[in-house]
Scaffold this motif. Structure first.
Motif, PDB file in Angstrom:
ATOM      1  N   UNK A  63       0.766  -1.170   0.083  1.00 18.38           N
ATOM      2  CA  UNK A  63       0.076  -0.080   0.023  1.00 18.38           C
ATOM      3  C   UNK A  63       0.935   1.174  -0.043  1.00 18.38           C
ATOM      4  N   UNK A  64       2.024   1.300   0.898  1.00 26.11           N
ATOM      5  CA  UNK A  64       2.877   2.298   0.706  1.00 26.11           C
ATOM      6  C   UNK A  64       3.675   2.629  -0.531  1.00 26.11           C
ATOM      7  N   UNK A  65       4.035   1.768  -0.926  1.00 26.42           N
ATOM      8  CA  UNK A  65       4.600   1.449  -2.364  1.00 26.42           C
ATOM      9  C   UNK A  65       3.422   2.307  -3.403  1.00 26.42           C
ATOM     10  N   UNK A  66       2.402   1.723  -3.517  1.00 28.41           N
ATOM     11  CA  UNK A  66       1.437   2.064  -4.149  1.00 28.41           C
ATOM     12  C   UNK A  66       1.087   3.553  -4.293  1.00 28.41           C
ATOM     13  N   UNK A  67       1.046   4.103  -3.095  1.00 31.43           N
ATOM     14  CA  UNK A  67       0.905   5.610  -2.698  1.00 31.43           C
ATOM     15  C   UNK A  67       1.832   6.548  -3.057  1.00 31.43           C
ATOM     16  N   UNK A  68       3.184   6.074  -2.826  1.00 29.99           N
ATOM     17  CA  UNK A  68       4.354   6.939  -2.977  1.00 29.99           C
ATOM     18  C   UNK A  68       4.235   7.620  -4.365  1.00 29.99           C
ATOM     19  N   UNK A  69       4.492   8.934  -4.179  1.00 32.95           N
ATOM     20  CA  UNK A  69       4.632   9.774  -5.307  1.00 32.95           C
ATOM     21  C   UNK A  69       3.314  10.109  -5.797  1.00 32.95           C
ATOM     22  N   UNK A  70       2.277  10.085  -5.287  1.00 36.76           N
ATOM     23  CA  UNK A  70       0.990  10.301  -5.781  1.00 36.76           C
ATOM     24  C   UNK A  70       0.205  11.663  -5.275  1.00 36.76           C
ATOM     25  N   UNK A  71       0.888  12.122  -4.294  1.00 30.23           N
ATOM     26  CA  UNK A  71       0.321  13.278  -3.747  1.00 30.23           C
ATOM     27  C   UNK A  71      -0.932  12.965  -2.375  1.00 30.23           C
ATOM     28  N   UNK A  72      -1.886  13.824  -2.592  1.00 26.29           N
ATOM     29  CA  UNK A  72      -2.860  13.714  -1.576  1.00 26.29           C
ATOM     30  C   UNK A  72      -4.238  12.959  -2.203  1.00 26.29           C
ATOM     31  N   UNK A 101      -8.061   4.721   3.144  1.00 25.18           N
ATOM     32  CA  UNK A 101      -7.015   5.224   3.927  1.00 25.18           C
ATOM     33  C   UNK A 101      -6.599   6.621   3.376  1.00 25.18           C
ATOM     34  N   UNK A 102      -6.736   7.631   4.216  1.00 29.84           N
ATOM     35  CA  UNK A 102      -6.204   8.946   3.613  1.00 29.84           C
ATOM     36  C   UNK A 102      -4.659   8.864   3.463  1.00 29.84           C
ATOM     37  N   UNK A 103      -4.416   9.736   2.537  1.00 28.07           N
ATOM     38  CA  UNK A 103      -2.997   9.821   2.008  1.00 28.07           C
ATOM     39  C   UNK A 103      -2.607  11.075   1.873  1.00 28.07           C
ATOM     40  N   UNK A 104      -1.593  11.766   2.631  1.00 31.08           N
ATOM     41  CA  UNK A 104      -0.929  13.088   2.423  1.00 31.08           C
ATOM     42  C   UNK A 104       0.465  12.768   1.751  1.00 31.08           C
ATOM     43  N   UNK A 105       0.570  13.470   0.635  1.00 29.06           N
ATOM     44  CA  UNK A 105       2.076  13.597   0.049  1.00 29.06           C
ATOM     45  C   UNK A 105       2.459  12.333  -0.267  1.00 29.06           C
ATOM     46  N   UNK A 106       1.638  11.564  -0.687  1.00 27.90           N
ATOM     47  CA  UNK A 106       2.244  10.149  -0.981  1.00 27.90           C
ATOM     48  C   UNK A 106       2.255   9.024   0.064  1.00 27.90           C
ATOM     49  N   UNK A 107       1.806   9.636   1.293  1.00 26.27           N
ATOM     50  CA  UNK A 107       2.066   8.606   2.408  1.00 26.27           C
ATOM     51  C   UNK A 107       0.577   8.415   2.884  1.00 26.27           C
ATOM     52  N   UNK A 108       0.410   6.890   3.142  1.00 29.31           N
ATOM     53  CA  UNK A 108      -0.653   6.611   3.868  1.00 29.31           C
ATOM     54  C   UNK A 108      -0.464   7.224   5.346  1.00 29.31           C
ATOM     55  N   UNK A 109      -1.756   7.713   5.640  1.00 32.28           N
ATOM     56  CA  UNK A 109      -1.691   8.212   7.099  1.00 32.28           C
ATOM     57  C   UNK A 109      -2.187   7.090   8.059  1.00 32.28           C
ATOM     58  N   UNK A 110      -1.538   6.045   8.306  1.00 36.24           N
ATOM     59  CA  UNK A 110      -1.862   5.014   9.100  1.00 36.24           C
ATOM     60  C   UNK A 110      -1.371   5.414  10.661  1.00 36.24           C
ATOM     61  N   UNK A 111      -1.881   4.926  11.675  1.00 35.98           N
ATOM     62  CA  UNK A 111      -1.251   5.141  13.065  1.00 35.98           C
ATOM     63  C   UNK A 111      -0.069   4.415  13.132  1.00 35.98           C
TER      64      UNK A 111
END
Length: 133
Positions: free
Chosen positions: A22-31, A97-107
Protein backbone atom coordinates in the motif's frame (compact mmCIF):
# COMPACT_ATOMS: atom_id res chain seq x y z
CA UNK A 1 -8.55 7.11 -10.50
CA UNK A 2 -5.44 4.95 -10.68
CA UNK A 3 -5.86 1.27 -9.88
CA UNK A 4 -3.72 -1.83 -9.68
CA UNK A 5 -4.50 -5.50 -9.06
CA UNK A 6 -2.12 -7.64 -7.04
CA UNK A 7 -2.10 -11.41 -6.48
CA UNK A 8 -1.68 -12.76 -2.96
CA UNK A 9 -0.99 -16.34 -1.87
CA UNK A 10 -2.73 -17.28 1.40
CA UNK A 11 -1.92 -21.01 1.33
CA UNK A 12 0.37 -20.85 4.38
CA UNK A 13 -1.13 -17.94 6.35
CA UNK A 14 -4.57 -16.65 7.25
CA UNK A 15 -3.45 -13.00 7.48
CA UNK A 16 -1.15 -11.25 5.02
CA UNK A 17 0.31 -7.83 5.80
CA UNK A 18 -0.15 -5.57 2.75
CA UNK A 19 1.15 -2.36 4.34
CA UNK A 20 4.39 -2.19 2.34
CA UNK A 21 2.51 -2.73 -0.92
CA UNK A 22 0.00 0.00 0.00
CA UNK A 23 2.83 2.42 0.87
CA UNK A 24 4.61 1.63 -2.40
CA UNK A 25 1.41 2.11 -4.40
CA UNK A 26 0.74 5.51 -2.77
CA UNK A 27 4.32 6.80 -3.05
CA UNK A 28 4.61 9.84 -5.29
CA UNK A 29 0.85 10.24 -5.75
CA UNK A 30 0.23 13.32 -3.60
CA UNK A 31 -2.92 13.81 -1.52
CA UNK A 32 -6.01 11.64 -1.80
CA UNK A 33 -7.53 8.35 -0.71
CA UNK A 34 -6.20 4.83 -1.14
CA UNK A 35 -8.93 2.22 -1.34
CA UNK A 36 -7.96 -1.42 -0.68
CA UNK A 37 -10.54 -3.98 -1.86
CA UNK A 38 -10.58 -7.77 -2.00
CA UNK A 39 -13.07 -8.89 -4.70
CA UNK A 40 -13.87 -12.22 -3.09
CA UNK A 41 -16.95 -13.41 -1.17
CA UNK A 42 -14.84 -15.11 1.51
CA UNK A 43 -12.07 -12.66 2.51
CA UNK A 44 -11.71 -9.25 4.09
CA UNK A 45 -9.35 -6.34 4.65
CA UNK A 46 -8.58 -5.12 8.17
CA UNK A 47 -6.49 -2.42 9.76
CA UNK A 48 -4.92 -3.62 12.99
CA UNK A 49 -1.61 -4.07 14.79
CA UNK A 50 0.37 -7.00 13.45
CA UNK A 51 3.00 -8.97 15.30
CA UNK A 52 3.21 -9.56 19.05
CA UNK A 53 0.57 -12.28 18.66
CA UNK A 54 -2.19 -10.04 17.26
CA UNK A 55 -2.40 -11.96 13.97
CA UNK A 56 -2.94 -15.29 15.74
CA UNK A 57 -5.37 -13.66 18.18
CA UNK A 58 -7.47 -12.35 15.30
CA UNK A 59 -7.57 -15.71 13.52
CA UNK A 60 -8.42 -17.55 16.76
CA UNK A 61 -11.17 -15.05 17.58
CA UNK A 62 -12.70 -15.32 14.12
CA UNK A 63 -12.55 -19.11 14.24
CA UNK A 64 -14.38 -19.05 17.61
CA UNK A 65 -17.02 -16.70 16.16
CA UNK A 66 -17.28 -18.70 12.93
CA UNK A 67 -16.74 -22.37 13.78
CA UNK A 68 -15.97 -24.73 10.93
CA UNK A 69 -18.77 -27.24 11.27
CA UNK A 70 -22.01 -28.25 9.57
CA UNK A 71 -24.30 -25.51 10.99
CA UNK A 72 -24.24 -23.41 7.79
CA UNK A 73 -26.86 -23.55 5.04
CA UNK A 74 -24.15 -22.56 2.55
CA UNK A 75 -22.65 -26.04 2.49
CA UNK A 76 -20.45 -26.56 -0.58
CA UNK A 77 -16.66 -26.82 -0.34
CA UNK A 78 -14.67 -28.01 2.66
CA UNK A 79 -16.41 -28.64 6.00
CA UNK A 80 -17.50 -25.34 7.53
CA UNK A 81 -16.98 -23.38 4.32
CA UNK A 82 -20.22 -21.52 5.06
CA UNK A 83 -18.28 -19.67 7.78
CA UNK A 84 -15.99 -18.26 5.08
CA UNK A 85 -18.99 -16.61 3.44
CA UNK A 86 -20.00 -14.93 6.71
CA UNK A 87 -16.50 -13.49 7.30
CA UNK A 88 -16.92 -10.37 5.06
CA UNK A 89 -19.87 -9.28 7.21
CA UNK A 90 -17.44 -9.11 10.15
CA UNK A 91 -14.19 -8.15 8.38
CA UNK A 92 -15.11 -5.74 5.59
CA UNK A 93 -13.91 -6.50 2.06
CA UNK A 94 -12.46 -2.97 1.82
CA UNK A 95 -10.90 -0.04 3.65
CA UNK A 96 -10.11 3.53 2.60
CA UNK A 97 -6.99 5.25 3.91
CA UNK A 98 -6.27 8.99 3.71
CA UNK A 99 -3.01 9.78 1.91
CA UNK A 100 -0.97 12.96 2.31
CA UNK A 101 2.00 13.73 0.08
CA UNK A 102 2.07 10.11 -1.07
CA UNK A 103 2.11 8.67 2.46
CA UNK A 104 -0.80 6.62 3.84
CA UNK A 105 -1.84 8.22 7.14
CA UNK A 106 -1.82 5.05 9.22
CA UNK A 107 -1.28 5.14 12.97
CA UNK A 108 2.04 4.05 14.44
CA UNK A 109 0.98 0.44 14.97
CA UNK A 110 -1.61 0.12 12.21
CA UNK A 111 -1.12 -2.27 9.30
CA UNK A 112 -3.32 -3.09 6.31
CA UNK A 113 -4.02 -6.82 6.36
CA UNK A 114 -5.77 -9.32 4.11
CA UNK A 115 -7.79 -11.76 6.25
CA UNK A 116 -8.58 -15.09 4.60
CA UNK A 117 -9.79 -18.12 6.55
CA UNK A 118 -10.94 -19.93 3.38
CA UNK A 119 -8.88 -23.08 2.88
CA UNK A 120 -10.47 -23.81 -0.51
CA UNK A 121 -8.94 -20.87 -2.42
CA UNK A 122 -5.35 -19.86 -1.60
CA UNK A 123 -5.04 -17.39 -4.50
CA UNK A 124 -6.48 -13.93 -3.86
CA UNK A 125 -6.63 -10.69 -5.77
CA UNK A 126 -6.43 -7.35 -3.99
CA UNK A 127 -7.28 -4.13 -5.82
CA UNK A 128 -5.49 -0.95 -4.79
CA UNK A 129 -7.09 2.27 -6.06
CA UNK A 130 -6.01 5.88 -5.61
CA UNK A 131 -8.38 8.80 -5.85
CA UNK A 132 -6.71 12.22 -6.06
CA UNK A 133 -7.88 14.89 -3.62
Amino acid sequence: MDTELMDVDTARRRTVDLTDEVREFCAGRGDGLCHVFVPHATAGIAIFETGAGSDADLVETLERLLPRDDRYRHAHGSPGHGADHVLPAIVSPSVSIPVQSGTPLLGTWQSVVLVDLNRDNPRRSVRLSFLDA
